[in-house]
Design a protein around this motif. Structure first.
Motif, PDB file in Angstrom:
ATOM      1  N   GLU A 262      94.370  -6.402 -41.295  1.00 53.46           N
ATOM      2  CA  GLU A 262      94.813  -7.730 -41.742  1.00 53.46           C
ATOM      3  C   GLU A 262      95.184  -8.595 -40.533  1.00 53.46           C
ATOM      4  OE1 GLU A 262      97.670  -7.489 -45.026  1.00 53.46           O
ATOM      5  OE2 GLU A 262      98.393  -9.481 -44.450  1.00 53.46           O
ATOM      6  N   ALA A 263      95.862  -7.970 -39.579  1.00 52.60           N
ATOM      7  CA  ALA A 263      96.256  -8.692 -38.364  1.00 52.60           C
ATOM      8  C   ALA A 263      95.021  -9.123 -37.572  1.00 52.60           C
ATOM      9  CB  ALA A 263      97.157  -7.825 -37.501  1.00 52.60           C
ATOM     10  N   ARG A 264      94.039  -8.242 -37.491  1.00 52.61           N
ATOM     11  CA  ARG A 264      92.804  -8.578 -36.767  1.00 52.61           C
ATOM     12  C   ARG A 264      92.090  -9.763 -37.435  1.00 52.61           C
ATOM     13  NH1 ARG A 264      90.083  -9.071 -32.183  1.00 52.61           N
ATOM     14  NH2 ARG A 264      91.041  -7.115 -31.501  1.00 52.61           N
ATOM     15  N   ALA A 265      92.012  -9.717 -38.765  1.00 57.06           N
ATOM     16  CA  ALA A 265      91.349 -10.809 -39.489  1.00 57.06           C
ATOM     17  C   ALA A 265      92.089 -12.128 -39.243  1.00 57.06           C
ATOM     18  CB  ALA A 265      91.302 -10.490 -40.978  1.00 57.06           C
ATOM     19  N   ALA A 266      93.412 -12.059 -39.246  1.00 59.10           N
ATOM     20  CA  ALA A 266      94.220 -13.263 -39.011  1.00 59.10           C
ATOM     21  C   ALA A 266      94.001 -13.784 -37.596  1.00 59.10           C
ATOM     22  CB  ALA A 266      95.699 -12.958 -39.235  1.00 59.10           C
ATOM     23  N   PHE A 267      93.893 -12.857 -36.649  1.00 60.17           N
ATOM     24  CA  PHE A 267      93.658 -13.280 -35.265  1.00 60.17           C
ATOM     25  C   PHE A 267      92.310 -13.979 -35.131  1.00 60.17           C
ATOM     26  CE2 PHE A 267      91.647 -12.662 -31.162  1.00 60.17           C
ATOM     27  CZ  PHE A 267      92.530 -13.373 -30.374  1.00 60.17           C
ATOM     28  N   GLU A 268      91.288 -13.410 -35.783  1.00 57.72           N
ATOM     29  CA  GLU A 268      89.951 -14.007 -35.698  1.00 57.72           C
ATOM     30  C   GLU A 268      89.935 -15.414 -36.291  1.00 57.72           C
ATOM     31  OE1 GLU A 268      87.718 -12.838 -33.848  1.00 57.72           O
ATOM     32  OE2 GLU A 268      88.560 -10.835 -33.546  1.00 57.72           O
ATOM     33  N   LYS A 269      90.697 -15.578 -37.357  1.00 60.67           N
ATOM     34  CA  LYS A 269      90.806 -16.890 -38.004  1.00 60.67           C
ATOM     35  C   LYS A 269      91.454 -17.893 -37.028  1.00 60.67           C
ATOM     36  CE  LYS A 269      92.444 -18.575 -42.376  1.00 60.67           C
ATOM     37  NZ  LYS A 269      93.418 -18.321 -43.446  1.00 60.67           N
TER      38      LYS A 269
ATOM     39  N   VAL B 260      89.688 -16.221 -22.647  1.00 58.47           N
ATOM     40  CA  VAL B 260      88.508 -15.647 -21.990  1.00 58.47           C
ATOM     41  C   VAL B 260      88.271 -16.384 -20.667  1.00 58.47           C
ATOM     42  CG1 VAL B 260      86.012 -15.270 -22.218  1.00 58.47           C
ATOM     43  CG2 VAL B 260      87.501 -15.015 -24.217  1.00 58.47           C
ATOM     44  N   ASN B 261      87.961 -15.632 -19.643  1.00 62.43           N
ATOM     45  CA  ASN B 261      87.705 -16.155 -18.288  1.00 62.43           C
ATOM     46  C   ASN B 261      88.956 -16.613 -17.544  1.00 62.43           C
ATOM     47  OD1 ASN B 261      84.948 -15.709 -18.456  1.00 62.43           O
ATOM     48  ND2 ASN B 261      84.573 -17.728 -19.369  1.00 62.43           N
ATOM     49  N   PHE B 262      90.125 -16.358 -18.117  1.00 63.93           N
ATOM     50  CA  PHE B 262      91.363 -16.703 -17.416  1.00 63.93           C
ATOM     51  C   PHE B 262      92.263 -15.466 -17.330  1.00 63.93           C
ATOM     52  CE2 PHE B 262      89.740 -20.752 -18.882  1.00 63.93           C
ATOM     53  CZ  PHE B 262      89.924 -21.575 -17.773  1.00 63.93           C
ATOM     54  N   GLU B 263      91.648 -14.408 -16.825  1.00 60.03           N
ATOM     55  CA  GLU B 263      92.357 -13.120 -16.732  1.00 60.03           C
ATOM     56  C   GLU B 263      93.618 -13.208 -15.868  1.00 60.03           C
ATOM     57  OE1 GLU B 263      89.085 -13.376 -16.565  1.00 60.03           O
ATOM     58  OE2 GLU B 263      88.337 -12.058 -18.152  1.00 60.03           O
ATOM     59  N   GLN B 264      93.636 -14.173 -14.976  1.00 60.34           N
ATOM     60  CA  GLN B 264      94.819 -14.298 -14.101  1.00 60.34           C
ATOM     61  C   GLN B 264      96.086 -14.596 -14.894  1.00 60.34           C
ATOM     62  OE1 GLN B 264      92.342 -16.515 -14.347  1.00 60.34           O
ATOM     63  NE2 GLN B 264      92.943 -18.592 -13.720  1.00 60.34           N
ATOM     64  N   HIS B 265      95.913 -15.089 -16.137  1.00 55.87           N
ATOM     65  CA  HIS B 265      97.087 -15.375 -16.971  1.00 55.87           C
ATOM     66  C   HIS B 265      97.397 -14.262 -17.976  1.00 55.87           C
ATOM     67  CE1 HIS B 265      97.205 -19.299 -15.220  1.00 55.87           C
ATOM     68  NE2 HIS B 265      96.061 -19.682 -15.749  1.00 55.87           N
TER      69      HIS B 265
ATOM     70  N   LYS C  58      89.061 -22.500 -31.122  1.00 57.66           N
ATOM     71  CA  LYS C  58      87.789 -22.882 -30.512  1.00 57.66           C
ATOM     72  C   LYS C  58      87.474 -24.357 -30.740  1.00 57.66           C
ATOM     73  CE  LYS C  58      84.503 -19.453 -29.299  1.00 57.66           C
ATOM     74  NZ  LYS C  58      83.864 -18.249 -29.720  1.00 57.66           N
ATOM     75  N   LEU C  59      87.926 -24.873 -31.868  1.00 55.01           N
ATOM     76  CA  LEU C  59      87.707 -26.293 -32.164  1.00 55.01           C
ATOM     77  C   LEU C  59      88.438 -27.167 -31.149  1.00 55.01           C
ATOM     78  CD1 LEU C  59      88.195 -26.216 -36.057  1.00 55.01           C
ATOM     79  CD2 LEU C  59      86.045 -26.092 -34.782  1.00 55.01           C
ATOM     80  N   SER C  60      89.482 -26.607 -30.523  1.00 50.73           N
ATOM     81  CA  SER C  60      90.208 -27.327 -29.465  1.00 50.73           C
ATOM     82  C   SER C  60      89.782 -26.838 -28.085  1.00 50.73           C
ATOM     83  CB  SER C  60      91.718 -27.137 -29.643  1.00 50.73           C
ATOM     84  OG  SER C  60      92.128 -27.527 -30.929  1.00 50.73           O
ATOM     85  N   GLN C  61      88.619 -26.178 -28.031  1.00 48.08           N
ATOM     86  CA  GLN C  61      88.025 -25.700 -26.766  1.00 48.08           C
ATOM     87  C   GLN C  61      88.782 -24.530 -26.137  1.00 48.08           C
ATOM     88  OE1 GLN C  61      85.194 -27.386 -26.607  1.00 48.08           O
ATOM     89  NE2 GLN C  61      85.981 -28.892 -28.054  1.00 48.08           N
ATOM     90  N   PHE C  62      89.577 -23.798 -26.921  1.00 47.01           N
ATOM     91  CA  PHE C  62      90.257 -22.629 -26.361  1.00 47.01           C
ATOM     92  C   PHE C  62      89.567 -21.373 -26.860  1.00 47.01           C
ATOM     93  CE2 PHE C  62      93.924 -25.689 -26.962  1.00 47.01           C
ATOM     94  CZ  PHE C  62      93.891 -26.139 -25.653  1.00 47.01           C
ATOM     95  N   ASN C  63      89.127 -20.554 -25.933  1.00 53.06           N
ATOM     96  CA  ASN C  63      88.417 -19.339 -26.285  1.00 53.06           C
ATOM     97  C   ASN C  63      89.383 -18.157 -26.186  1.00 53.06           C
ATOM     98  OD1 ASN C  63      86.394 -17.629 -26.979  1.00 53.06           O
ATOM     99  ND2 ASN C  63      85.162 -17.936 -25.132  1.00 53.06           N
ATOM    100  N   LEU C  64      90.074 -17.860 -27.276  1.00 50.14           N
ATOM    101  CA  LEU C  64      91.127 -16.845 -27.253  1.00 50.14           C
ATOM    102  C   LEU C  64      90.565 -15.429 -27.344  1.00 50.14           C
ATOM    103  CD1 LEU C  64      93.821 -18.396 -29.645  1.00 50.14           C
ATOM    104  CD2 LEU C  64      93.606 -18.654 -27.156  1.00 50.14           C
TER     105      LEU C  64
ATOM    106  N   TRP D 284      99.062 -23.996 -27.201  1.00 49.37           N
ATOM    107  CA  TRP D 284      98.438 -24.102 -28.528  1.00 49.37           C
ATOM    108  C   TRP D 284      98.817 -22.885 -29.377  1.00 49.37           C
ATOM    109  CZ3 TRP D 284      95.407 -21.547 -31.943  1.00 49.37           C
ATOM    110  CH2 TRP D 284      94.838 -22.298 -32.991  1.00 49.37           C
ATOM    111  N   VAL D 285      98.719 -21.706 -28.774  1.00 46.16           N
ATOM    112  CA  VAL D 285      99.035 -20.470 -29.509  1.00 46.16           C
ATOM    113  C   VAL D 285     100.519 -20.480 -29.920  1.00 46.16           C
ATOM    114  CG1 VAL D 285      99.102 -17.947 -29.435  1.00 46.16           C
ATOM    115  CG2 VAL D 285      97.208 -19.154 -28.350  1.00 46.16           C
ATOM    116  N   ALA D 286     101.384 -20.861 -28.988  1.00 52.35           N
ATOM    117  CA  ALA D 286     102.822 -20.886 -29.289  1.00 52.35           C
ATOM    118  C   ALA D 286     103.127 -21.788 -30.483  1.00 52.35           C
ATOM    119  CB  ALA D 286     103.600 -21.354 -28.066  1.00 52.35           C
ATOM    120  N   MET D 287     102.376 -22.886 -30.595  1.00 52.70           N
ATOM    121  CA  MET D 287     102.662 -23.856 -31.654  1.00 52.70           C
ATOM    122  C   MET D 287     101.940 -23.579 -32.962  1.00 52.70           C
ATOM    123  SD  MET D 287     102.844 -27.428 -29.588  1.00 52.70           S
ATOM    124  CE  MET D 287     102.785 -28.421 -31.075  1.00 52.70           C
TER     125      MET D 287
END
Ligand SMILES: [Zn+2]
Length: 300
Positions: free
Chosen positions: A156-163, A226-231, A169-175, A245-248
């Motif tokens: 359930e958590a995985r499905a929620a994360f994918e959602k 993705v591509n920002f492993e330094q963070h 992604k619509l805000s250009q963030f590739n989580l 974005w994630v925090a909010m």
């Protein structure tokens, strides 16, 4: 033609101004009379009149503090000059620090457990069963998990994360969730590696001891871009646009920021801008809105 028009307008304006002045004076007169009458009705007491007027136009007058409000959200109460004498001082319920009192009351004879430097209960054995409070699985420094508890990543958590990732992604963030379920054995390896590198005291501030990691529940997701492993697993994630974005937004998908800044004394961990825990949208939204932690929500 233009001249004529201008002249006409000027003249018209003057007439209009005179009219406006008369109306303004009339209204002022009416308002003043009204005020005097109102004052008279309220025993010529200005304070009382103001209060009455506020009541009439439907404004709420703060009388007493209601102690149910969260300290965070509470506005400073308005102090009235010469107000009622029964005004109580704001009595704010202190947040319950972990280890304060036991959720399973009725065991008053139990001596206070001593807490070691890492914030763990000294000599505590891992339990046979995982701890659920209000049907919520809890894993923290007070309530560890059994060695044998190995549910894998929660579906359930995985499905929620994918959602959530799809919407980000619509805000250009590739989580991406770079760390989710960790077995007891894997946590043991990790923790021992950190202890060898930084020493036990330091390791305890950022890595859970085996059996105490929320990652063993399968409900904790370490989120990055993705591509920002330094963070990844770094405080800097919280400063990125994706991190903000994630925090909010995480609560709308059922995730809470598990270790917020300023709540270290409650959670037992330093702030982790990347670590999120799935609790379902309803509880996540309440925790988010009240700016509390899972411990405070459960009263433990
Ligand atoms: Zn984590």
């Amino acid at each position: 033609m233009k001249q004529k028009n201008n002249y006409y307008t000027k003249k018209h304006k003057k007439k209009k101004q005179g009219k406006t002045l008369t109306i303004t004076l009339l209204i002022s007169g009416i308002v003043m009379t009204g005020l005097l009458v109102w004052l008279g009705l309220n025993d010529w007491n200005v304070g009382k009149s103001m209060k009455k007027a506020q009541e009439v136009i439907g404004m709420s007058v703060p009388e007493e503090d209601d102690n149910t409000a969260e300290p965070d959200e509470k506005a400073e109460p308005v102090k009235e000059q010469g107000g009622t004498s029964e005004q109580k001082p704001a009595e704010q319920t202190p947040s319950n620090p972990a280890g304060d009192d036991n959720a399973e009351s009725g065991t008053a004879e139990k001596p206070e457990p001593s807490i070691d430097n890492g914030g763990y209960v000294e000599g505590q054995q891992l339990p046979e069963e995982p701890k659920y409070i209000n049907e919520i699985l809890i894993a923290n420094k007070k309530y560890p998990l059994p060695k044998t508890y190995a549910p894998g990543e929660d579906k359930e958590a995985r499905a929620a994360f994918e959602k959530m990732a799809a919407e980000a992604k619509l805000s250009q963030f590739n989580l991406t969730a770079f760390s989710t379920y960790r077995s007891f054995d894997y946590q043991t390896t990790l923790y021992e590696r950190y202890v060898a590198r930084d020493g036990k005291e330091a390791a305890d501030t950022y890595s859970a001891r085996p059996g105490y990691s929320e990652h063993q529940t399968g409900l904790a997701f370490d989120i990055g871009e993705v591509n920002f492993e330094q963070h990844f697993a770094s405080a800097s994630f919280g400063e990125t646009e994706a991190g903000k974005w994630v925090a909010m937004n995480a609560h709308r998908f059922g995730f809470i920021m598990r270790y917020p800044a300023g709540k270290e004394h409650v959670t037992g961990y330093m702030h982790e801008s990347w670590h999120f825990r799935y609790v379902g949208t309803e509880i996540a939204t309440e925790i988010y809105n009240r700016k509390i932690t899972l411990e405070e929500y459960l009263g433990i």
